[in-house]
Scaffold this active site. Structure first.
Site, PDB file in Angstrom:
ATOM      1  N   HIS A 359       0.806  -1.220   0.000  1.00 49.78           N
ATOM      2  CA  HIS A 359       0.000   0.000   0.000  1.00 49.78           C
ATOM      3  C   HIS A 359       0.837   1.267   0.000  1.00 49.78           C
ATOM      4  CE1 HIS A 359      -3.636  -2.269   1.776  1.00 49.78           C
ATOM      5  NE2 HIS A 359      -3.436  -2.495   0.494  1.00 49.78           N
ATOM      6  N   ARG A 466      -4.645  -4.199 -15.232  1.00 51.55           N
ATOM      7  CA  ARG A 466      -4.551  -5.386 -14.368  1.00 51.55           C
ATOM      8  C   ARG A 466      -5.700  -5.324 -13.359  1.00 51.55           C
ATOM      9  NH1 ARG A 466       1.438  -4.104 -14.606  1.00 51.55           N
ATOM     10  NH2 ARG A 466       2.509  -6.031 -15.166  1.00 51.55           N
ATOM     11  N   ARG A 502      -7.537  -6.979 -18.522  1.00 54.04           N
ATOM     12  CA  ARG A 502      -7.110  -8.357 -18.309  1.00 54.04           C
ATOM     13  C   ARG A 502      -7.926  -8.923 -17.141  1.00 54.04           C
ATOM     14  NH1 ARG A 502      -1.121  -9.722 -16.420  1.00 54.04           N
ATOM     15  NH2 ARG A 502      -1.856  -8.878 -14.450  1.00 54.04           N
ATOM     16  N   GLU A 596       2.194 -15.928 -22.153  1.00 53.34           N
ATOM     17  CA  GLU A 596       3.129 -15.979 -21.029  1.00 53.34           C
ATOM     18  C   GLU A 596       3.674 -17.389 -20.839  1.00 53.34           C
ATOM     19  OE1 GLU A 596       1.406 -13.077 -17.714  1.00 53.34           O
ATOM     20  OE2 GLU A 596      -0.127 -14.409 -18.532  1.00 53.34           O
ATOM     21  N   ASN A 619       7.201 -10.612 -18.570  1.00 56.79           N
ATOM     22  CA  ASN A 619       7.640 -10.926 -17.196  1.00 56.79           C
ATOM     23  C   ASN A 619       7.484 -12.416 -16.917  1.00 56.79           C
ATOM     24  OD1 ASN A 619       7.682  -8.146 -17.099  1.00 56.79           O
ATOM     25  ND2 ASN A 619       5.749  -7.985 -15.987  1.00 56.79           N
ATOM     26  N   ASP A 620       6.299 -12.911 -17.166  1.00 59.93           N
ATOM     27  CA  ASP A 620       6.063 -14.330 -16.912  1.00 59.93           C
ATOM     28  C   ASP A 620       6.678 -15.206 -17.993  1.00 59.93           C
ATOM     29  OD1 ASP A 620       4.786 -14.766 -14.428  1.00 59.93           O
ATOM     30  OD2 ASP A 620       2.990 -13.779 -15.198  1.00 59.93           O
ATOM     31  N   ARG A 630      10.717 -15.047 -11.277  1.00 60.48           N
ATOM     32  CA  ARG A 630      10.889 -13.614 -11.511  1.00 60.48           C
ATOM     33  C   ARG A 630      11.047 -12.829 -10.218  1.00 60.48           C
ATOM     34  NH1 ARG A 630       4.862 -11.896 -13.757  1.00 60.48           N
ATOM     35  NH2 ARG A 630       5.169  -9.821 -12.904  1.00 60.48           N
ATOM     36  N   CYS A 667       3.290  -6.430 -23.298  1.00 59.94           N
ATOM     37  CA  CYS A 667       2.850  -5.637 -22.148  1.00 59.94           C
ATOM     38  C   CYS A 667       3.641  -5.946 -20.884  1.00 59.94           C
ATOM     39  CB  CYS A 667       1.359  -5.802 -21.907  1.00 59.94           C
ATOM     40  SG  CYS A 667       0.899  -7.475 -21.436  1.00 59.94           S
TER      41      CYS A 667
HETATM   42  C1  PEP Z   1       3.680 -10.284 -17.602  1.00 58.49           C
HETATM   43  O1  PEP Z   1       3.737 -11.401 -17.070  1.00 58.49           O
HETATM   44  O2  PEP Z   1       4.548  -9.843 -18.364  1.00 58.49           O
HETATM   45  C2  PEP Z   1       2.556  -9.383 -17.298  1.00 58.49           C
HETATM   46  C3  PEP Z   1       2.378  -8.278 -17.951  1.00 58.49           C
HETATM   47  O3  PEP Z   1       1.726  -9.783 -16.289  1.00 58.49           O
HETATM   48  P1  PEP Z   1       2.060  -9.569 -14.737  1.00 58.49           P
HETATM   49  O4  PEP Z   1       3.349  -8.788 -14.666  1.00 58.49           O
HETATM   50  O5  PEP Z   1       0.916  -8.836 -14.163  1.00 58.49           O
HETATM   51  O6  PEP Z   1       2.202 -10.963 -14.286  1.00 58.49           O
HETATM   52 MG    MG Z   2       2.005 -12.178 -16.050  1.00 56.49          MG
END
Ligand code: PEP
Ligand code: MG
Length: 740
Positions: A359, A466, A502, A596, A619-620, A630, A667
């Site tokens: 937060h 998100r 999403r 992902e 990211n994933d 990650r 993204c």
């Molecule tokens: C990702 O995995 O790249 C993504 C955009 O989703 P998050 O970071 O919310 O897992």
């Molecule tokens: Mg993700």
């Protein structure tokens, strides 16, 4: 050698007489340990070891002789953490000759690292003329002294009788996690300490309960005033919309559970303040044992409230005005506390325990306060009024930086402000390369308080909303009407600009309070769309809310963590079924998937027939492609997006999607990094969705690039055959002054 105990007691005397600390210390150690030389090397920022005091070497070398960590015997000792016991130091291969020290006559050397909490603070060295090995008891004694020195260097030494002011001379650097980027340079203010409680026991529990009730009342009113003031807090306009976080906090404030616990303790015969303190320390203990970040966050809220309640009971300590540019240091920071301190004018924050999803971090971003979390052990070394630098761009917190370092950061801060002013001129211009390739730069957001960023950055839309973030901030999944209101506000705010929602991506590191995963490997566990498909009522509710929010406007919905076309098909079917029931129908309904999970790559022919768009969640994707969590800091830069396998994958995806006219975007965080963005565009991914801070710098960079020429550069670099492509790409980009 004499007993270190005698040394300790002599140090205490030294402190009492207020002698110069480090020089007096080496004198003492040399005489107590019967050695001709004793020197202290202190670790400075930039992995430099500086001779800070010596007895026996040339005193003019103090402050001048410097070695890198790893250089020379002292540097080797600091780098390896190993004791160096050498009868003939000058013939050791690592020996680094420093003529100004005058150490030629001294053959034997014993160096021990000065370490605390796993960190090296310096090296303590004794030297003698006679070539000999130091005996084990001598090593033990010097290590004991080094332990004491570590306490002194890190600022905790007062209880050991260390010389005052010693810690205040030592610069320290801590590395943490950036919560909000930016730089702040200024004096430290420590988060208020709770007033000591003078009265512990009470004879009249009823009277104490009344005091508690009144104090709770005062606290609640104080909070309402604080929250109501938010829009008027200069520069805090974003917080106007930060209802989710504040609502969650309010819920905790009125939670009967912990107040009942306080009442129980009061009935046991304590004063109201003693009872609150006891419950606060119970919360603190619980928090130490809980690893779930969101549960910890909620407990941190409660601890923050308990502290407020104590202030309400014992009366507010008079508030001194804080110095300009002050940096707030805290072990933990509740959202209300951050608001308070923001109103008092802090310029930055450094927190020992805070995660980017917490937060305080969410509010720091909304308020634009540069902040770093995860700075373990920082408070042990800091004193009110010490100078500090928050370099939240690099996650570095510099305590008591040297004058030149501080000045360099002040200059960097000014340059940063100037750069942002210049970048702002890009806001209204379309994103395109120098050779006319158009791009779409979109925003990744998750809270309504981030929506003003659309206007501020001139982004082309929201490429990733998100939806789970708002639910995490409020502590539970909202009902259909409340969700619809959240999504509708997003669409209102976006106006003509497209938005991709999403669906809930809960699980892994995004757990609602009270939901403990219990899985061995939650990132690959029952999360995200898997939950939605197994609990279709939950997913259906969200889909209905999205359709209601659209209310006839265009709607784009994207599913996360899709591993098979079958899953995508099932999710899509739920949405289409819901769409039949909700009127008015959306203008257009586009249904896409995130990419992902690498397995989707082997289902592309089918996937591109069924998905309206594909967005790469880098990211994933990277964590699954390289099997590298990650969230594990030590793996952070082990595997690189700019490597052959990732580029091959993206290229194959772009080719397959293009042949079916399915748009592909990225993204994940990679889209906001200049080199990655450039490579993506060269591979044909021209829609990039990123955090707000990336939009203008990326737009400015693209305007300088001839994409066609860059494609040839990229092809040549890829053909050269190396696994990692970052180095050659960065060299090229530096030559073009695209990056520094
Ligand atoms: C990702 O995995 O790249 C993504 C955009 O989703 P998050 O970071 O919310 O897992
Ligand atoms: Mg993700």
């Amino acid at each position: 050698m004499n007993s270190p105990r005698r040394l300790l007691s002599r140090l205490r005397n030294l402190r009492a007489h207020g002698s110069a600390p480090l020089s007096a210390l080496v004198q003492l150690v040399a005489s107590e340990l019967v050695s001709e030389v004793c020197s202290i090397y202190v670790q400075r920022p930039g992995d430099i070891l500086e001779l800070a005091a010596t007895e026996g070497l040339n005193p003019d070398a103090v402050g001048h002789t410097r070695l890198r960590v790893g250089e020379g015997i002292v540097g080797l000792c600091a780098a390896t953490g190993a004791v160096m016991n050498l009868p003939d130091a000058q013939n050791h291969p690592a020996f680094a000759y420093r003529p100004e020290t005058g150490e030629e006559p001294f053959a034997s050397l014993l160096a021990v690292p000065v370490r605390r909490s796993g960190r090296t603070l310096g090296v303590l060295v004794v030297q003698n003329r006679t070539p000999r090995n130091f005996a084990d008891p001598e090593i033990d004694d010097l290590e004991t002294v080094a332990m004491l020195l570590a306490e002194m260097l890190s600022g905790d030494g007062a209880t050991d009788g260390s010389p005052e002011g010693l810690a205040a001379t030592v610069p320290r650097t801590f590395t943490g996690t950036p919560l909000m980027s930016g730089i702040a340079v200024g004096p430290i203010v420590l988060l208020r300490a709770v007033r000591p409680i003078v009265r512990l026991l009470a004879d009249d529990p009823g009277a104490e309960q009344d005091r508690l009730d009144q104090a709770v009342d005062r606290m609640q009113r104080g909070l309402e005033d604080l929250f109501a003031d938010v829009p008027n807090n200069g520069g805090a306009a974003d917080v106007n919309a930060s209802r989710e976080v504040l609502e969650a906090y309010r819920l905790v404030a009125s939670d009967a559970g912990w107040l009942r616990r306080v009442a129980d303790v009061i009935r046991g015969g304590t004063t109201a303040e003693a009872a609150v303190q006891r419950v606060a320390s119970e919360l603190h203990d619980r928090m130490r044992r809980i690893s779930d970040p969101y549960l910890r966050e909620r407990l941190a809220d409660m601890e923050d409230l308990a502290n407020r309640l104590l202030t309400s009971l014992t009366g507010e300590a008079p508030r001194a005005p804080i110095p300009e540019g002050a940096i707030l240091l805290a072990r933990r920071l509740g959202p209300a506390e951050l608001l308070d301190w923001h109103a008092r004018g802090i310029a930055g924050a450094a927190v020992e325990e805070a995660s980017p999803a917490g937060h305080a971090a969410i509010l720091a971003r909304a308020l634009g306060i540069p902040a770093i979390g995860g700075l373990r052990g920082m408070l042990d070394s800091a004193e009110q009024g010490d100078d500090a630098v928050v370099d939240a761009d690099d996650g570095q917190f510099l305590l008591r930086p040297e004058t030149e370092v501080r000045q360099a950061y002040t200059r960097a801060q000014e340059a940063r402000n100037a750069k942002y002013a210049e970048l702002a001129t890009w806001r209204g211009r379309p994103a395109a390369t120098a050779d006319g390739v158009e791009l779409k730069l979109m925003l990744n957001v998750g809270l309504s308080l981030e929506l003003p960023q659309l206007e501020r950055t001139g982004a082309d839309g929201i490429g990733l909303f998100r939806t789970e973030i708002a639910m995490l901030a409020r502590g539970s999944v909202a009902d259909v009407a409340e969700q619809a209101a959240i999504y509708s506000r997003v669409l209102d705010e976006a106006g003509d600009k497209p938005v991709i929602f999403r669906t809930l991506d809960l699980g892994a590191d995004k757990l609602l309070p009270g939901t403990v995963s219990g899985e061995e490997n939650p990132a690959m566990g029952w999360r995200s769309l898997r939950v939605g498909l197994d609990r279709p009522a939950l997913l259906r509710r969200q889909l209905r809310a999205l359709l209601l929010a659209a209310g006839g406007r265009d709607l784009s919905v994207m599913f996360p963590m899709v591993a098979t076309v079958v899953e995508f098909r099932a999710a899509k079917a739920l949405l289409l079924a819901e769409a039949k029931r909700v009127r008015p129908s959306p203008g257009t309904l586009r249904i896409g998937t995130m990419l992902e999970v690498p397995a989707l790559m082997w289902q592309l022919p089918q996937l591109v027939k069924e998905a309206d768009f594909i967005s790469i969640g880098s990211n994933d994707l990277l964590q699954f492609l390289f099997a590298a969590d990650r969230g594990t800091p030590s793996l952070y830069d082990r595997y690189d997006f700019l490597s052959q396998p990732v580029l091959d994958l993206i290229e194959q995806l772009v080719v397959a999607a293009k042949s079916a006219c399915v748009p592909v975007s990225v993204c994940g965080e990679a889209a906001s990094r200049p080199l990655e963005a450039l490579v993506l565009a060269a591979l044909g991914v021209t829609t990039l969705s990123m955090p707000a801070s990336g939009i203008l710098p990326i737009k400015a960079m693209f305007a300088q690039v001839d994409l066609q020429s860059f494609r040839s550069v990229l092809t040549a670099i890829r053909r050269s055959g190396g696994f990692g492509l970052r180095e050659p790409l960065a060299t090229w980009a530096r030559e073009q002054t695209l990056i520094t």
